[in-house]
Structures are given as C-alpha cells and as structure tokens.
Design an enzyme around this catalytic site. Structure first.
Site, PDB file in Angstrom:
ATOM      1  N   LYS A 178     -12.284  -1.273   7.690  1.00 18.51           N
ATOM      2  CA  LYS A 178     -11.610  -2.186   8.615  1.00 18.51           C
ATOM      3  C   LYS A 178     -12.013  -1.861  10.052  1.00 18.51           C
ATOM      4  CE  LYS A 178      -8.086  -2.107   5.167  1.00 18.51           C
ATOM      5  NZ  LYS A 178      -8.236  -3.403   4.546  1.00 18.51           N
ATOM      6  N   TRP A 214       0.832  -1.208   0.000  1.00 23.71           N
ATOM      7  CA  TRP A 214       0.000   0.000   0.000  1.00 23.71           C
ATOM      8  C   TRP A 214       0.865   1.257   0.000  1.00 23.71           C
ATOM      9  CZ3 TRP A 214      -4.328  -1.195  -1.892  1.00 23.71           C
ATOM     10  CH2 TRP A 214      -4.913  -2.421  -1.606  1.00 23.71           C
ATOM     11  N   ASP A 218      -1.265   7.003   6.317  1.00 22.89           N
ATOM     12  CA  ASP A 218      -2.326   6.096   5.898  1.00 22.89           C
ATOM     13  C   ASP A 218      -2.581   5.163   7.072  1.00 22.89           C
ATOM     14  OD1 ASP A 218      -3.928   4.099   4.942  1.00 22.89           O
ATOM     15  OD2 ASP A 218      -2.615   3.502   3.285  1.00 22.89           O
TER      16      ASP A 218
HETATM   17  N1  PMP Z   1      -3.996   1.365   2.666  1.00 18.00           N
HETATM   18  C1  PMP Z   1      -4.021   0.255   3.434  1.00 18.00           C
HETATM   19  C2  PMP Z   1      -3.072   0.171   4.592  1.00 18.00           C
HETATM   20  C3  PMP Z   1      -4.914  -0.778   3.148  1.00 18.00           C
HETATM   21  O1  PMP Z   1      -4.925  -1.879   3.896  1.00 18.00           O
HETATM   22  C4  PMP Z   1      -5.794  -0.647   2.038  1.00 18.00           C
HETATM   23  C5  PMP Z   1      -6.831  -1.681   1.682  1.00 18.00           C
HETATM   24  N2  PMP Z   1      -6.703  -2.917   2.158  1.00 18.00           N
HETATM   25  C6  PMP Z   1      -5.707   0.511   1.252  1.00 18.00           C
HETATM   26  C7  PMP Z   1      -4.821   1.501   1.614  1.00 18.00           C
HETATM   27  C8  PMP Z   1      -6.595   0.700   0.060  1.00 18.00           C
HETATM   28  O2  PMP Z   1      -7.852   1.040   0.510  1.00 18.00           O
HETATM   29  P1  PMP Z   1      -9.112   1.246  -0.432  1.00 18.00           P
HETATM   30  O3  PMP Z   1      -9.515  -0.101  -0.900  1.00 18.00           O
HETATM   31  O4  PMP Z   1     -10.104   1.895   0.481  1.00 18.00           O
HETATM   32  O5  PMP Z   1      -8.711   2.140  -1.555  1.00 18.00           O
END
Ligand code: PMP
Length: 360
Positions: free
Chosen positions: A196, A103, A172
């Site tokens: 989450k 991510w 994030d």
């Molecule tokens: N950042 C992290 C740490 C994540 O775990 C995730 C999704 N699992 C995301 C970003 C992406 O999130 P989204 O699907 O809401 O775009």
C-alpha cells in the site's frame, strides 16, 4: 510516455512514478554492475549495499534508534497475525486486541490458537465505522495489538491507543505506515505489508524492539522466530530482494517529499479535498464517523446500491479505477496512499460533482 490512469486501488496500489522510472533503469543493470536488480545474489556485494541503504533510510525517515531491528519478511501482514502470538503468547497468558475491523479480527483469531485473548475494545456494533474511545484491558496482557488504519472501513487511529504503563504495544500499520510522523519509541513492534504505502506485494516491513526479539519463543520453527531474521540481517533465507529494493526507492522518495512531515501534510490536504466535497454533497455520503476518518482510505455511498454500481461503472470508463468498495461494506472507496497525487483527488471530485448534477 505510457498513459497512466487514476488508480484508487486499496493494494497493491499506486507507486510514485519516479520510483518506477528508477526501477526500470536498474532492471537490466543495477548501476554499472551489468546485472539487473532482480538478478543479483542476496549474498553479493551489490545487493548487500542496497539492503544497508534501505535500512539506513528507513531509520532516517522515522528516526528509529538502534534499540530496534528492521526486518524484511515474507508471507504478508497475514503471517504476522500468527507469528506474533507464536512468539509472544504462552497458553496461560492473555493477549489484548483492539478490534476495529476485519483485519484486526483475523489477527485475534490467529492468537486464539496459541493462548487466551481479550477484546479490549471493539467497533463491531456499528460495522467498524469508528475508532473506540475507551478500552478495558486485562491484567498484565502479554501484549496489546491494534490496527492503526482500517483499510476496508476507512477509519484510522488519530494517535496510539492509551495502554497500561509497561504494555508491549504491537501495531498492524499495513495501510497507513509512514503516512505522517510517527513516534516509533511508543511501540514494541510495527508491521506492514508493503503493497500500500511502501512498494510491491511480497515483502513485509517489521520494526521491532531488540528486547522483544529476545523474549520470543525458541521452540518454534526457525523461520518463524524473529531472532532468526534479526541475527541474519533478513538474509537467513533468500529475502524478497526486488521488493526490498523498491521499498528503498520509496523511502528515498518520501525523504525527498520532506519526510514524514511533508507527506503527512500532503495527505491531509488530499483527504480534505474529498471529505469537504462529501460533507456538502447531497448524493454522496462518507461512511466513517468524522472523528475517526482515515487519511488513506475514504469509503462513501449514495445509499442506493444500483446508483453506486452506475457510478462505479461510469467512473471506471472515465479512467478512475479501483473505486469499488470492499465486498463487506459495498459502495465506493477511494484509497489515496502517499503516492496518490492531489490532482487525481481533485479530478475525482469534479467527476463526482458532474455525476451528482446529472442525477438531480
Ligand atoms: N492488515 C491490514 C490493515 C490490511 O489492509 C491487509 C490487506 N489489505 C492485511 C493486514 C493483510 O495483508 P496481506 O495481504 O499482506 O497478508
């Protein structure tokens, strides 16, 4: 009573039953309005009252001062990956990223479209199984971005990374927001997709310093400027009303658990149950370094892919869902966010222990 099983999904993930029950009550009529929560106009009195309460409870939960705006945006955490550099990174500037997983990598890749980037630290050399202890920052970075919890690898920053004085710190926090006490004043921007720890997918919580909002690029589309959403109390266009409502119920639920301190202690206890088992198991091993282990996502392996598959299949049959590890790591992963009960972790450990005994 509907039968609910142990849901270890990494997200969308388990929500507190109390939240779902209250939402069910308000599905057909929010209070005595005669209109269900999803059917209320975002410009109407009833929803505006909901929105104000959600924001107030968010501030209360994390002790967030008026120097910060609280925004409810769409497009997931992934849209923050590009909104941040679009707003705060000019072509001649450099943004620093701490790359601790996929991510974080996706975030830095988006920034490369708008300006220069610098990898201040990375744990790629060991497939992101640890949190780097040191970082080398560029001179005067536009901002420093880190991922507080690495959902796939089960690593988590114990505390904020040390950054040069005066840095703009962006986080994030999608997979560990509000899992323990946080000093928001150390951050300039915190974002998290809701699915989450906060609610259903479709809404992204953004907590950001008003002073940072002012600095944003004015040349980009209005929907992509933070000021647009701040100036319009997240109602510039139709916000994700139902997701915001559920997030509000989750905030209230956390407050009822003793706030961030309460959930933080519960999360530590819960994670300890599984980590202690993994430490003594002869079959299952934790994949993250001990000093980097996450409270939220706990990956583990047997070291034998066929056995991993057999375990996942047996566990699924026994009512333990969502244990398959992310495709980039393999093995298993138990995601135990705030709403996941300790009893479920204890049941999993009993099941793992029985499985191990049968293998011996
Ligand atoms: N950042 C992290 C740490 C994540 O775990 C995730 C999704 N699992 C995301 C970003 C992406 O999130 P989204 O699907 O809401 O775009």
């Amino acid at each position: 009573m509907t039968k609910r099983i142990n849901n270890f999904s990494a997200g969308p993930a388990i929500l507190p039953v109390e939240v779902l029950e209250e939402a069910r009550e308000n599905m057909l009529s929010l209070g005595d309005t005669g209109i269900g929560i999803m059917e209320h106009s975002h410009r109407g009195k009833a929803f505006i009252a909901v929105l104000e309460e959600v924001e107030a409870n968010c501030r209360k939960l994390a002790n967030i001062s008026d120097d910060y705006s609280i925004l409810f945006l769409q497009g997931g955490a992934s849209s923050q990956f590009f909104m941040i550099p679009m707003n705060f990174l000019q072509p001649d500037q450099t943004a620093d990223y701490l790359v601790t997983g996929v991510w974080a990598k996706k975030a830095i890749e988006q920034a490369q479209r708008y300006g220069k980037t610098h990898t201040a630290a990375s744990s790629k050399d060991r497939n992101f199984c640890y949190i780097p202890k040191t970082a080398t920052y560029s001179d005067n970075p536009a901002y420093v971005h880190f991922t507080s919890n690495n959902t796939i690898y089960g690593t988590q920053w114990g505390t904020e990374p040390e950054v040069p004085a005066g840095s703009t710190l962006i986080c994030d926090a999608s997979s560990d927001i509000f899992c323990r006490p946080i000093d928001v004043s150390k951050y300039d921007l915190i974002y998290a997709g809701a699915q989450k720890n906060l609610g259903p997918s479709g809404v992204t919580l953004v907590i950001m310093k008003k002073e940072l909002i002012e600095r944003g690029n004015k040349e980009i589309p209005e929907m992509l400027q933070y000021r647009t959403h701040a100036e319009n109390d997240s109602c510039y266009n139709t916000p994700p009303t139902f997701g915001i409502y559920i997030m509000g119920l989750v905030f209230k639920w956390i407050l009822n658990q003793g706030g961030l301190k309460g959930v933080g202690e519960a999360n530590q206890e819960k994670a300890n149950v599984l980590y202690r088992f993994l430490e003594q198991s002869k079959l299952f091993k934790s994949t993250a370094d001990v000093d980097s282990r996450s409270l939220m996502n706990i990956p583990f392996v047997t070291g034998n892919e066929e056995l991993d598959k057999a375990f996942i299949s047996a566990a699924t049959k026994a009512g333990f869902d969502g244990l398959k590890g992310h495709r980039s790591v393999g093995g298993m992963r138990a995601s135990i966010y705030n709403a996941f009960p300790k009893s479920g972790v204890e049941e999993l450990v009993r099941f793992m222990s029985d499985f191990e005994a049968k293998q011996a």
